[in-house]
Design a protein around this motif. Structure first.
Motif, PDB file in Angstrom:
ATOM      1  N   PRO A  21       0.798  -1.249   0.228  1.00  0.00           N
ATOM      2  CA  PRO A  21       0.122  -0.136  -0.027  1.00  0.00           C
ATOM      3  C   PRO A  21       0.728   1.087  -0.023  1.00  0.00           C
ATOM      4  N   PRO A  22       0.273   2.353  -0.488  1.00  0.00           N
ATOM      5  CA  PRO A  22       1.080   3.527  -0.326  1.00  0.00           C
ATOM      6  C   PRO A  22       1.369   4.024   1.018  1.00  0.00           C
ATOM      7  N   GLY A  23       2.606   4.668   0.876  1.00  0.00           N
ATOM      8  CA  GLY A  23       3.401   4.761   2.467  1.00  0.00           C
ATOM      9  C   GLY A  23       3.956   3.634   2.927  1.00  0.00           C
ATOM     10  N   LYS A  24       3.992   2.569   2.549  1.00  0.00           N
ATOM     11  CA  LYS A  24       4.680   1.300   3.314  1.00  0.00           C
ATOM     12  C   LYS A  24       5.751   0.708   1.921  1.00  0.00           C
ATOM     13  N   VAL A  25       6.663  -0.027   2.310  1.00  0.00           N
ATOM     14  CA  VAL A  25       7.707  -0.622   1.580  1.00  0.00           C
ATOM     15  C   VAL A  25       8.097  -2.018   2.154  1.00  0.00           C
ATOM     16  N   MET A  26       8.599  -2.777   1.090  1.00  0.00           N
ATOM     17  CA  MET A  26       9.166  -3.923   1.439  1.00  0.00           C
ATOM     18  C   MET A  26      10.931  -4.098   0.757  1.00  0.00           C
ATOM     19  N   SER A  27      11.582  -4.786   1.237  1.00  0.00           N
ATOM     20  CA  SER A  27      13.110  -4.737   0.970  1.00  0.00           C
ATOM     21  C   SER A  27      12.808  -5.820  -0.258  1.00  0.00           C
ATOM     22  N   TYR A  28      13.821  -5.663  -1.111  1.00  0.00           N
ATOM     23  CA  TYR A  28      13.951  -6.623  -1.982  1.00  0.00           C
ATOM     24  C   TYR A  28      14.086  -8.044  -1.598  1.00  0.00           C
ATOM     25  N   GLY A  29      14.775  -8.538  -0.425  1.00  0.00           N
ATOM     26  CA  GLY A  29      14.854  -9.873   0.054  1.00  0.00           C
ATOM     27  C   GLY A  29      13.465 -10.164   0.756  1.00  0.00           C
ATOM     28  N   ALA A  30      12.961  -9.172   1.172  1.00  0.00           N
ATOM     29  CA  ALA A  30      11.283  -9.616   1.858  1.00  0.00           C
ATOM     30  C   ALA A  30      10.488 -10.027   0.791  1.00  0.00           C
ATOM     31  N   ALA A  51      16.922 -14.157  -2.719  1.00  0.00           N
ATOM     32  CA  ALA A  51      16.215 -13.735  -4.001  1.00  0.00           C
ATOM     33  C   ALA A  51      16.394 -12.166  -4.120  1.00  0.00           C
ATOM     34  N   ALA A  52      17.171 -11.634  -3.226  1.00  0.00           N
ATOM     35  CA  ALA A  52      17.117 -10.056  -3.413  1.00  0.00           C
ATOM     36  C   ALA A  52      17.682  -9.310  -4.455  1.00  0.00           C
ATOM     37  N   ARG A  53      18.851  -9.971  -5.020  1.00  0.00           N
ATOM     38  CA  ARG A  53      19.492  -9.375  -6.313  1.00  0.00           C
ATOM     39  C   ARG A  53      18.584  -9.687  -7.523  1.00  0.00           C
ATOM     40  N   GLN A  54      17.697 -11.128  -7.414  1.00  0.00           N
ATOM     41  CA  GLN A  54      16.933 -11.160  -8.746  1.00  0.00           C
ATOM     42  C   GLN A  54      15.713 -10.586  -8.559  1.00  0.00           C
ATOM     43  N   VAL A  55      15.281 -10.076  -7.399  1.00  0.00           N
ATOM     44  CA  VAL A  55      14.231  -9.207  -7.157  1.00  0.00           C
ATOM     45  C   VAL A  55      14.558  -7.865  -7.966  1.00  0.00           C
TER      46      VAL A  55
END
Length: 108
Positions: free
Chosen positions: A20-29, A39-43
């Motif tokens: 949702p707007p205002g939220k984030v996830m990390s590549y690894g998450a 899979a962080a680099r793949q993401v």
């Protein structure tokens, strides 16, 4: 992309769309939520080639830092416009902004 990697890319796009707007996830998450460990680099590669409709500005590094400015110069402005909190060092405050795709939303 072929076969499994194409399916994974589509799954990544769907996961990122759910942030949702205002939220984030990390590549690894994002990768871990899709049951793909480390899979962080793949993401990150998938995000680099994402279609315009994917809100890839909502995917950040695990420490809350943003993509290199030359890769996505408007990322910070987009996040700020959505109300995403930042610390004095310019990183997203992950404790406040981290999106958990498995959390059941609270009723008001």
């Amino acid at each position: 992309m072929k076969g499994e990697s194409e399916d994974f890319a589509r799954a990544v796009y769907r996961m990122v769309e759910s942030i949702p707007p205002g939220k984030v996830m990390s590549y690894g998450a994002v990768g871990a939520a899709l049951l793909k460990v480390n899979a962080a680099r793949q993401v990150a590669r998938i995000m680099k080639g994402a279609p315009d409709w994917v809100p890839c500005h909502r995917v950040v590094k695990s420490d809350g830092s943003l993509a290199p400015m030359d890769a996505f110069p408007e990322q910070r402005a987009l996040l700020v416009s959505e109300g995403t909190p930042f610390d004095p060092k310019g990183r997203v405050v992950m404790k406040k902004a981290r999106h958990n795709p498995f959390e059941i939303p609270k009723e008001n």
